[in-house]
Structure formats: C-alpha cells, structure tokens
Design a protein around this motif. Structure first.
Motif, short mmCIF file in Angstrom:
data_model
loop_
_atom_site.label_atom_id
_atom_site.label_comp_id
_atom_site.label_asym_id
_atom_site.label_seq_id
_atom_site.Cartn_x
_atom_site.Cartn_y
_atom_site.Cartn_z
N ASN A 154 5.51 6.08 0.52
CA ASN A 154 6.23 4.81 0.68
C ASN A 154 5.31 3.67 0.27
O ASN A 154 4.11 3.72 0.51
CB ASN A 154 6.60 4.61 2.16
CG ASN A 154 7.63 5.59 2.65
OD1 ASN A 154 8.80 5.29 2.68
ND2 ASN A 154 7.20 6.78 3.05
N ARG A 155 5.92 2.60 -0.29
CA ARG A 155 5.18 1.36 -0.57
C ARG A 155 5.47 0.41 0.58
O ARG A 155 6.63 0.09 0.84
CB ARG A 155 5.62 0.74 -1.88
CG ARG A 155 5.00 1.40 -3.10
CD ARG A 155 5.55 0.85 -4.39
NE ARG A 155 5.55 -0.59 -4.47
CZ ARG A 155 4.62 -1.32 -5.07
NH1 ARG A 155 3.60 -0.74 -5.66
NH2 ARG A 155 4.70 -2.63 -5.10
N VAL A 156 4.41 -0.03 1.26
CA VAL A 156 4.56 -0.85 2.46
C VAL A 156 3.54 -1.99 2.40
O VAL A 156 2.38 -1.76 2.07
CB VAL A 156 4.30 0.00 3.73
CG1 VAL A 156 4.42 -0.85 4.98
CG2 VAL A 156 5.23 1.19 3.79
N ALA A 157 3.98 -3.20 2.76
CA ALA A 157 3.03 -4.31 2.87
C ALA A 157 2.07 -4.00 4.01
O ALA A 157 2.50 -3.54 5.07
CB ALA A 157 3.78 -5.61 3.13
N ALA A 158 0.79 -4.21 3.79
CA ALA A 158 -0.22 -3.89 4.81
C ALA A 158 0.10 -4.56 6.14
O ALA A 158 -0.11 -3.98 7.20
CB ALA A 158 -1.61 -4.27 4.31
N ASP A 159 0.64 -5.77 6.08
CA ASP A 159 0.98 -6.50 7.31
C ASP A 159 2.11 -5.82 8.09
O ASP A 159 2.26 -6.05 9.28
CB ASP A 159 1.41 -7.93 6.98
CG ASP A 159 0.30 -8.74 6.32
OD1 ASP A 159 -0.88 -8.34 6.44
OD2 ASP A 159 0.62 -9.76 5.70
N ASP A 160 2.94 -5.04 7.40
CA ASP A 160 4.11 -4.42 8.02
C ASP A 160 3.91 -2.95 8.38
O ASP A 160 4.83 -2.29 8.85
CB ASP A 160 5.31 -4.52 7.07
CG ASP A 160 5.70 -5.96 6.80
OD1 ASP A 160 5.42 -6.83 7.65
OD2 ASP A 160 6.28 -6.21 5.72
N ARG A 161 2.70 -2.41 8.15
CA ARG A 161 2.47 -0.97 8.36
C ARG A 161 2.88 -0.48 9.74
O ARG A 161 3.51 0.55 9.87
CB ARG A 161 0.98 -0.64 8.17
CG ARG A 161 0.57 -0.39 6.78
CD ARG A 161 -0.79 0.26 6.74
NE ARG A 161 -1.79 -0.42 7.52
CZ ARG A 161 -2.99 -0.75 7.08
NH1 ARG A 161 -3.34 -0.46 5.85
NH2 ARG A 161 -3.86 -1.35 7.85
N ALA A 162 2.48 -1.19 10.77
CA ALA A 162 2.67 -0.71 12.14
C ALA A 162 4.14 -0.49 12.48
O ALA A 162 4.48 0.41 13.24
CB ALA A 162 2.04 -1.67 13.14
N GLN A 163 5.05 -1.30 11.91
CA GLN A 163 6.47 -1.20 12.24
C GLN A 163 7.29 -0.50 11.16
O GLN A 163 8.49 -0.34 11.30
CB GLN A 163 7.08 -2.59 12.45
CG GLN A 163 6.46 -3.41 13.56
CD GLN A 163 5.24 -4.17 13.10
OE1 GLN A 163 4.19 -3.59 12.86
NE2 GLN A 163 5.34 -5.48 12.99
N GLN A 183 0.85 -1.18 0.00
CA GLN A 183 0.00 0.00 0.00
C GLN A 183 0.89 1.23 0.00
O GLN A 183 2.01 1.20 0.49
CB GLN A 183 -0.87 0.03 1.25
CG GLN A 183 -1.90 -1.05 1.31
CD GLN A 183 -2.73 -0.92 2.58
OE1 GLN A 183 -2.20 -0.77 3.66
NE2 GLN A 183 -4.04 -0.99 2.41
N HIS A 184 0.35 2.32 -0.52
CA HIS A 184 1.05 3.60 -0.47
C HIS A 184 0.70 4.29 0.84
O HIS A 184 -0.49 4.49 1.13
CB HIS A 184 0.67 4.49 -1.66
CG HIS A 184 1.19 3.97 -2.95
ND1 HIS A 184 0.39 3.34 -3.87
CD2 HIS A 184 2.45 3.96 -3.45
CE1 HIS A 184 1.14 2.97 -4.90
NE2 HIS A 184 2.39 3.33 -4.67
N ILE A 185 1.72 4.61 1.62
CA ILE A 185 1.57 5.30 2.89
C ILE A 185 2.44 6.54 2.84
O ILE A 185 3.64 6.46 2.56
CB ILE A 185 2.01 4.41 4.09
CG1 ILE A 185 1.30 3.06 4.07
CG2 ILE A 185 1.82 5.15 5.40
CD1 ILE A 185 -0.18 3.10 4.34
N VAL A 186 1.86 7.70 3.13
CA VAL A 186 2.61 8.96 3.12
C VAL A 186 3.21 9.18 4.50
O VAL A 186 2.52 9.08 5.51
CB VAL A 186 1.70 10.14 2.70
CG1 VAL A 186 2.48 11.44 2.70
CG2 VAL A 186 1.09 9.87 1.32
N CYS A 187 4.49 9.50 4.52
CA CYS A 187 5.22 9.72 5.77
C CYS A 187 4.69 10.98 6.48
O CYS A 187 4.56 12.03 5.85
CB CYS A 187 6.71 9.87 5.48
SG CYS A 187 7.70 10.25 6.95
#
Length: 144
Positions: free
Chosen positions: A16-25, A5-9
């Motif tokens: 950033n491209r981040v696996a949904a499972d890894d978002r929290a860390q 997923q795309h997550i804005v810092c």
C-alpha cells in the motif's frame, strides 16, 4: 503532508502507498484491515520477500522455533515491543522449522535471533532472548 511510503499489509501482504503521517490509522486498500495492529506478523517465505523487499519502513524479524524455550519466553516481550515500535517499523516472526530456507539463507545459527532489515538488506543482528525494553533500545540504537 509527507511523502507516501510503501507499507506491506500484515494480513494479505499487499503493498500500500500511505502518507507517513497517516500510517498509524491506515487500512489496507485491498483487504481493508489495519496496516498496524501492535502485534508481530508471522511470515512464510513469500510474505518475507514482500515485507523485506517492498516496505519503506524497517522490518525487525525474530527468527525462532516452537521447540525453543528462550524463544517462547521472549514471545510476550516481542509483542510488547511491537506495540511500542509500530508504526515506525514492522515486527515479524519467522519460524525456522516451518521455513528452514530462510534460516539457512541468513545463516541463523542460534535462536532466537533478531535481524533488522532496512531497504531490503540486513543492517543489524542480535542473538539471544531479550526483554521488551531491551528489544526497543537495541532497535533504536541501530536506527530503527
């Protein structure tokens, strides 16, 4: 592993491209700060456009002003809600005094006003101060 997923810092506003499972860390690839801190992020106009337009997660925006008593009263509850709702969504704040164009663009007539954005568009709005539990309940009721 889930789709990225795309997550804005919240610090440097890089996407950033981040696996949904890894978002929290997850940390930002550019500034190396955590992508989720359990706190809301203050947005100016450019940062607002990035977070609303480029993030794959919902963004809850608190439109407020420093002179507004109910806004100041709700601020701690909003921060509590951020701790409960992240990393499923981003909580942001827009100071309508500092960024009047956004208040005008979204026809904000009373503050505080919460607006929930998904896929770049507003999907729900609620005016008036709320406690943390009410904020979380309202967001979840609207699919956040």
């Amino acid at each position: 592993m889930s789709d990225p997923q795309h997550i804005v810092c919240p610090h440097c506003h890089t996407t950033n491209r981040v696996a949904a499972d890894d978002r929290a860390q997850a940390d930002c690839g550019k500034c190396h700060q955590p992508l989720f801190t359990g706190h809301s992020v203050a947005l100016d106009q450019a940062a607002f456009e990035r977070h609303i337009g480029r993030s794959d997660i919902p963004v809850l925006v608190d439109f407020w002003a420093p002179w507004c008593g109910p806004c100041r009263q709700m601020a701690p509850a909003y921060e509590q809600a951020a701790g409960q709702l992240e990393p499923a969504m981003r909580l942001a704040k827009v100071d309508t005094e500092a960024v009047p164009a956004l208040g005008s663009r979204f026809n904000i007539r009373s503050i505080p006003t919460l607006a929930l954005f998904k896929g770049g568009r507003e999907v729900a709005r609620q005016a008036g101060a709320m406690g943390a539990a009410d904020i979380v309940r309202w967001v979840r009721m609207h699919g956040g």
